[in-house]
Each structure stands twice: as C-alpha cells, then as structure tokens.
Design a protein around this motif. Sequence first.
Motif, short mmCIF file in Angstrom:
data_model
loop_
_atom_site.label_atom_id
_atom_site.label_comp_id
_atom_site.label_asym_id
_atom_site.label_seq_id
_atom_site.Cartn_x
_atom_site.Cartn_y
_atom_site.Cartn_z
N ASN A 195 25.03 44.51 46.63
CA ASN A 195 25.33 44.17 45.24
C ASN A 195 24.13 43.52 44.56
O ASN A 195 23.91 43.70 43.36
CB ASN A 195 26.55 43.25 45.17
CG ASN A 195 27.84 44.02 45.35
OD1 ASN A 195 27.89 45.22 45.07
ND2 ASN A 195 28.86 43.35 45.82
N VAL A 240 24.42 44.21 40.63
CA VAL A 240 25.75 43.69 40.32
C VAL A 240 25.74 42.17 40.38
O VAL A 240 26.33 41.49 39.53
CB VAL A 240 26.81 44.28 41.28
CG1 VAL A 240 28.18 43.69 41.00
CG2 VAL A 240 26.86 45.80 41.14
N TYR A 241 25.08 41.63 41.40
CA TYR A 241 24.88 40.17 41.47
C TYR A 241 23.41 39.86 41.22
O TYR A 241 22.53 40.65 41.57
CB TYR A 241 25.23 39.63 42.86
CG TYR A 241 26.66 39.75 43.27
CD1 TYR A 241 27.69 39.83 42.33
CD2 TYR A 241 27.00 39.75 44.62
CE1 TYR A 241 29.00 39.94 42.73
CE2 TYR A 241 28.31 39.86 45.03
CZ TYR A 241 29.31 39.96 44.07
OH TYR A 241 30.62 40.06 44.48
N LYS A 244 20.05 44.82 34.92
CA LYS A 244 21.45 45.25 34.94
C LYS A 244 21.60 46.49 35.82
O LYS A 244 20.65 47.26 35.98
CB LYS A 244 21.90 45.57 33.51
CG LYS A 244 22.01 44.34 32.66
CD LYS A 244 22.79 44.65 31.41
CE LYS A 244 23.30 43.37 30.81
NZ LYS A 244 24.27 43.57 29.77
N PRO A 245 22.82 46.70 36.35
CA PRO A 245 23.02 47.83 37.25
C PRO A 245 22.56 49.17 36.67
O PRO A 245 21.96 49.96 37.38
CB PRO A 245 24.53 47.83 37.48
CG PRO A 245 24.94 46.43 37.28
CD PRO A 245 24.02 45.85 36.26
N TYR A 246 22.83 49.40 35.38
CA TYR A 246 22.48 50.72 34.87
C TYR A 246 20.96 50.89 34.76
O TYR A 246 20.45 52.01 34.88
CB TYR A 246 23.18 50.99 33.52
CG TYR A 246 22.62 50.27 32.32
CD1 TYR A 246 21.62 50.84 31.55
CD2 TYR A 246 23.11 49.02 31.94
CE1 TYR A 246 21.11 50.19 30.45
CE2 TYR A 246 22.61 48.36 30.86
CZ TYR A 246 21.61 48.95 30.10
OH TYR A 246 21.11 48.29 29.02
N THR A 289 19.82 51.65 38.30
CA THR A 289 20.14 53.04 38.61
C THR A 289 19.14 53.99 37.94
O THR A 289 18.67 54.95 38.55
CB THR A 289 21.56 53.39 38.16
OG1 THR A 289 22.44 52.40 38.69
CG2 THR A 289 21.98 54.75 38.65
N ARG A 348 24.14 54.13 44.45
CA ARG A 348 24.97 53.58 45.52
C ARG A 348 26.33 54.27 45.60
O ARG A 348 26.77 54.90 44.64
CB ARG A 348 25.21 52.10 45.29
CG ARG A 348 26.16 51.86 44.13
CD ARG A 348 26.49 50.41 43.95
NE ARG A 348 27.26 49.90 45.08
CZ ARG A 348 27.65 48.64 45.18
NH1 ARG A 348 27.32 47.78 44.25
NH2 ARG A 348 28.36 48.24 46.20
N LYS A 403 22.44 59.31 32.09
CA LYS A 403 21.24 58.55 31.74
C LYS A 403 20.09 59.43 31.28
O LYS A 403 19.19 58.97 30.59
CB LYS A 403 20.81 57.66 32.90
CG LYS A 403 20.32 58.44 34.11
CD LYS A 403 20.06 57.51 35.27
CE LYS A 403 19.65 58.25 36.51
NZ LYS A 403 18.39 58.97 36.42
#
Lengths: 318, 292, 258
Positions: free
Chosen positions: C47, C52-53, C75-77, C80, C86, C109
């Motif tokens: 994470n 995420v964290y 940020k996650p996006y 990515t 993941r 994206k």
Amino acid sequence: MKHYVNKNTMTWTLFAAVVFALIEGLILADILDSYYQVTLITICINIILALSLNLIIGYSGQFSLGHAGFMAIGAYCAALTLAKLPNLMGLLLGILIGIVISGIIALIIAIPTLRLRGDYLAIATLGFSEVIRIAILNMDVTGGAAGLSNIPKITTFPVIYIFILITLIVIVNFARSSHGRACASVREDEIASESMGVNTTKYKTLAFVIGAALASVGGALYAAYFYVINPGTFGFQKSIDILVIVVFGGMGSLTGSIVAAIILGFITLALQSFAELRMILYAVAIIVIMIYRPSGLFGNKELNITKLFKKKERKEAK
Amino acid sequence: MTLFLQQLVNGLSLGSIFALVALGYTMVYGIIKLINFAHGDIYMVGAYIGYMAITSLKVGLFPAIIIAMITCAVLGVVIEKIAYKPLRNASRITSLITAIGVSLLLEYVMMYFMGAGVRTFPDVMDKTKIEFAGLSITSAQLLILGTTLLLMLLLQFIVKKTKIGKAMRAVSVDADAARLMGINVDRTISYTFAIGSALAGAAGVLVGVYYNTISPLMGVTPGLKAFIAAVFGGIGVIPGAMFGGLFIGVAETMVGVYWSSLIKDAVVYIILILILLIKPSGILGKNVKEKV
Amino acid sequence: MALLSIKNLTKNFGGLCANSNISMEIDDGELVGLIGPNGAGKTTLFNMLTGVYEPSEGTIDFVRDGKEVRLNGKKPYVVTALGLARTFQNIRLFQNLSVIDNVKIAMNKDVKCGVVASILRFPMFFKEEERIEKEALELLDILHLADKKDELACNLPYGEQRRLEIARALATRPKLLFLDEPAAGMNPQETAELTQLIRRIKDEFHISVLLIEHDMSLVMNLCERIYVLDYGKCIASGTPAEIQTNKRVIEAYLGEEV
C-alpha cells in the motif's frame, strides 16, 4: 459514416421524431389544452433535471442533495437575460450563461466536498444549495424574496423537447466513453479505481459539473415558462422531488428516469388538490422501494427500443 | 460587553436545543452509520405531543416534556424497526434515502392531521425576566439551559455507567465483535434510537415554550443545523455533539447581532464547509482510514 | 540503478509500527518474492509502494525513462501512471461492470480524446475506442478470458476473477507489477497454471514482478530473489535456496527451537 448512421441511431431518431409528432399533433389539435400543457412542460423539465441528477448519482455514485441550487442559478440567469433580450436568442444566451456560472460554482463546490464519501457529501451539497438560495435571497439583482416576475414565456414544447434530446445525447455519449467508464469505476470501487490510474477526484468533479450545468438548463427553461421565479421555488423540497424521480426510475437508468418523471407527473396531476396526501404517498413509496426494490423501476438497465422492435419483428415473422 | 454576554446567553439557549437534537444524530450515526434524516422531524413531533398534552390533557410543562420524551422514544424505536432494520446491510445511500422518506412521511402525516399552518404554543410559564449584572435572562431560557444540563448529565451517566451504555459503546466500535461477546445488538440499537429520540422530543417541547410557535416543517432547518453541529463536534462523539450544538447556537446568534440577520442562516453552512475542508472528522473526532 | 529502490521505509499507525526500516531493491526484469507470516506487514508495504498509504519515514524511488522519481506522497493514480500496477489480496474488481470494461478502465490514463470530443463523437473518438477495444481483447486473450468479455465481473468464478485482476493491472502498461496473493484460494492445478502465466507475462511484457504469496511452492518455484518480513521488519533476503535454509526464516515460520 457507419458510426453516425447505423441501425441503432436510426431507430432512436425515428422514435424521437414519432414521439415529438404525436405530442405536437395533440397540442395543435387542441386535445392537450393549456391546462394539460403545464403538466407536459413540468414533466419535460423534470426529465432534464432527473437525467442530470442521475448522471451524478447513478453513474458516478456521488450523492447530491443540492440539485435545486443549480436549477436556481439557471433560472435566474435566464430570467435576467430575458429581461434584456425577450426572445429565443435571449433564452439561449441565458442558458449559456447559466451553464457557465453553474459549472464554475459546481467546480468550486466540488473541490472541498467531493473528497467526502456518500452521506457526508449529501449533507455538504445540501448545505451548498442552501447557501446559493440564501445568496439569491440577499442580492438586489435577483429581487430578494419576491423574486423576478413577468419573465417572457419563450419555452414551448418543441424548444424543451430539443433540450431533452440534447441532455440525453450529452449524458449517453459521456457515459459510453472512456470518461464515463472511469466515472462508473469510481462508483464501483474508488480505491481500486485510483490504483488503476484513474484520477478519481477529476472524474467525480467532471460528472458533478456536467450534471450541475444540465440542471441549470432545466432551471432556465422553467423560468422561461412559468413567468415568476423566487428563491422559495428552489428549496430543499425541489431537490427531494428530483431525487424521488431518480430513485423511482432506478439509479443509473436514464429511461427509468424518463418513465418515472412521466408517471409521477400524472400522479401529481391526479392528486393536485390533495397535496399532503400526495407527499404521504411519495414518502411511503420511497420507503417501500428502498426496502423491497432499492434498484427502482428499471434498476440500472435501459429500456431498449431497438430490441423492442426486434422482438415484435420476430413475433410477426412467426 | 453586556451586549456580548447577553447574546452569549441567547446563543447558549438556542445552542442547547441544537445540542439536544445533535446528540440523537451522533448516537445513531455512531452505532449504525446512518444519518437519520427523520431526526429533525421527531423533534417536531415532540413539540406537537407537548402541545397536545398541555392543551388536551391539561397537564403541566414538566409532565408534558416527559410525555413527549416517552412518545418520541417509542416513535423512534418503531421507525427503526420498520424502516431501518431491513436495511442494516444495504448501502449508506439506500438507508439515507429511506431516512428522507421517513422524514417526509412524518412531516406530511402531521400536516394532514394538524394542518399546515403555524400553531401557537400555549403559555405555560410566566415570562418573567431575571435581571442579573445588567443581563436579562428569561425564565424560558433558564428552563432550556437547566433541562438541557440535566438531560446531558443523565445521558453521560447512562453511557458511562450503565450496562446498556457499555453495550452502546461496544456496538459502535464493532457490532460483529459485540454480538460475539453476547451483546444483543438489535436491542442496543433500539435503546440508542429511544434515547436519541427522547432527547429530541424534549428539545421540541422546549423550543415550543421558547418561540411560542410550532409547525409541521419546523424540524427541517433545526434538524439540518443540529446535524451540522454533530459533524462539527465529531460525529459519533457524544461530547462533540454537545459542544457543536452550543457552538453553532452561539455563532449563529452572534453573527445575527453583529453582522447581518440575513447572513445568519448561511453561517451554519459555512461552518460545515470549513470543518469539512479543515478537519472532516470534526473537532473531537478521530480520523479513520479505509482498510485496503 | 535498480528499477525500484526502497530505503529505510517505515509506517506507523498511531503507536503500531506496521513496517520498520525496510530497504529493498528490484531490478529490471526481476521476479521478486515477498513472504512472511500473517500480519508481517506485507500488504502495508504494498500500500505504501502504490501510494495508498503515505510512508512515515524513508524513501521510495522508481526509475522511469532513465530518470529517478520519488514516489513518496504521490497519489495512487500518479504512481500507476508512472508504471507501477497492482492486484488486490481481497479481489477489488468493478463488480457490476463487464469484464472488458474492467480492462478498458485501466487504459483510461492514456486516453487522448477529451470530454467534449467524446460527447460530440469526433472521429478520433471512434479511432481511440477501436484501439482500446482491440488492446483490451488482446489482453483478455492472453489471460484466457476473451470468451467472457461481456459477462459482469461479479459473475466470474473465483479463479477467473483473480486472472481478471491481473489483466486489469497489465492494462495500465506497468514496468513493475505487484501481485498480492494471486494464488490465494486456488487449488494445486490452478496454482501451477498461474505459475506458468506469471512467467509468461513477465517475459512477454518485459516487466518486473513483486509477488506476495503464502504458497511456498509457488514462490520458491518462481522467484529469483525473496525478501522475508516478520513483525514489520525485513529479516532475510536472498535466493530461494538461501531462504529455505535461513535460520531466522525458519524460526519466524515454525517458531524457535526449544
């Protein structure tokens, strides 16, 4: 060309034309007199509002209780423009101004509130729409509590019908694009969506802004039909009315919203002199639907005319 | 300075009402994560019950408050059993829409039977003013402040010291674990609704005495403001609701006096927006992050 | 320069330390395993790596187009988009959307066609949709899901849901793929197939893989290097053979010898 002219688009165009000809014919033949026309126009405005709210709730899973606020912005923009330019051009200009202003305000609202989830968002949007209402109440240009009156009546059935079609095309084309898919993924699972590279904040905001802009169109058409608008028209109650239509029809189903708006329009007409009874019925219906069929009339499915015709053809062939 | 203190007293009186209603929101949210939209209308029902008890049953003010509290407690439990219990596992949006339905139902049933108009709440206490160091406090204000204080102490006692209070706290932390420990979760939820609704009922009668008027839609705005008070204090946190209610009452009164009475109604929403921006979990709330 | 380098990474939840002082490196084209008993902090590490964290301390650096990018606090996006994808331990598909839409969303994206152009259905919209459709089908084909493309994700059997998770992650065109317990709940035959699949994906897509798994046969079979976590700390790293004989690892799994 095959993308624009194919069986699906042709069927829909034909269907839309037939429905239009039928209703306009009834109006011209004076079978739908002015009394029923009020109901007709109200239903049409509610369709636009419900479709736009469905984009926010049904497609992107964001719960807005502030739709009346954006309707109010559209209504006041149109009314003020029509005061200077009392013709169809004025209405179109007013709608355009309404779209821009409500879009900007929706953007401002979206930034702090869309970080919130579900029920918190509902309260925040409700709060914002109250702020919009109180702001209108306190401005000179909007006429305060008395509102604006003598707005020229520009909205006619053909005008509003075209706007319903525009609304539908915008929402359907948006939903069936990569942007619409991204919105749906936010509704399904926000964390997974973000991990798949979707900028969730952007898409939540996008759906919210488009929904708000379309709601302002509904408000503008309202102002250009009913002569008078005042802040009281666009209170919390109005947001709830629109929500009820969306819930009845099914969150995520556009045809559901249209059918629900029509059915509820007739119920309202039938129970006109029993306003309280109507609200009691609505309330009981909401509770019962939520407990026994939370997906509403149509769930997230669409009524498919192409398929409907095909079924008939097959039956006839037999 | 005297004006300020005077307005502080007025604000605290108004805030006490918000606080009593906010407690119900916060307790219910804490235990089943539902914004009980109908809570403001239970407060309205409380006001009407108090009105009927005084005019029809000819009882005094305090028996009227007790009757309103009991009736509202029963009403709250019935609503929970009929409308919310079947939706325990549904999405929050579904429950919220149901709560909006219940809210509309209470409003319009009341309107159907009692009329849409505003009714005048009977004069049950002499409107004496107590002058103290330049401040004037009405007997109604004293009644509100006193009753609120009493009820809050009682609530603190129930939540902290009794068995049912312990059960309530356990369920709000983890309902499944509480069930495994032998706590009757359904009954605990019923008690929560009963206590929250009783507090709202009392607030309804008090507001009738304070403002002299009641109407079927009287619960909508105060309900919303009380909810915002609960969010401000930290939803699910009981002292947060008390603090939030008092704060909102005082803020609204002060703005009304020192700035503009027209802006007054918008203040509470601005507070909501600010708190959601700065600390969405509320002043006394804790941050909870979703587990992945 | 390693593809991903983690230095002294720590995550605290209040007083609880889920990860402390973890350092690791993953090279281009490597297949690395991450093992450890339940609650060792493996998913927490995932994470953090995927945004995420936010890490409490330490750094995460990722090489993208020859340049090092710091991933902390992204940020996650964004993470990515940079090339890390993941899967989720507790499957998190878009349940009510079709299989192919699940994959298409992960391609979002790279979409060039703007909102207005999409609504007005410019020719470029159709061109792009055709490309997305084609690529999504290719991916589904590789993961043997092509014939289920129109089914709702929630209607797929468990094993296929796991595969769809992998397809979806691959659709983001990652350089580094994180698999969180991909074999959980699979029978030995399915696990064997999965082993083949992961190998194939790694070679065909030229990516590195970091794998969390409890199935030791899968990990020992597949991974070139293994990191072992216990109580939030990295207690060992090395080749499968080294790990199998490492005393601390055996203690962590079987308890200390009496």
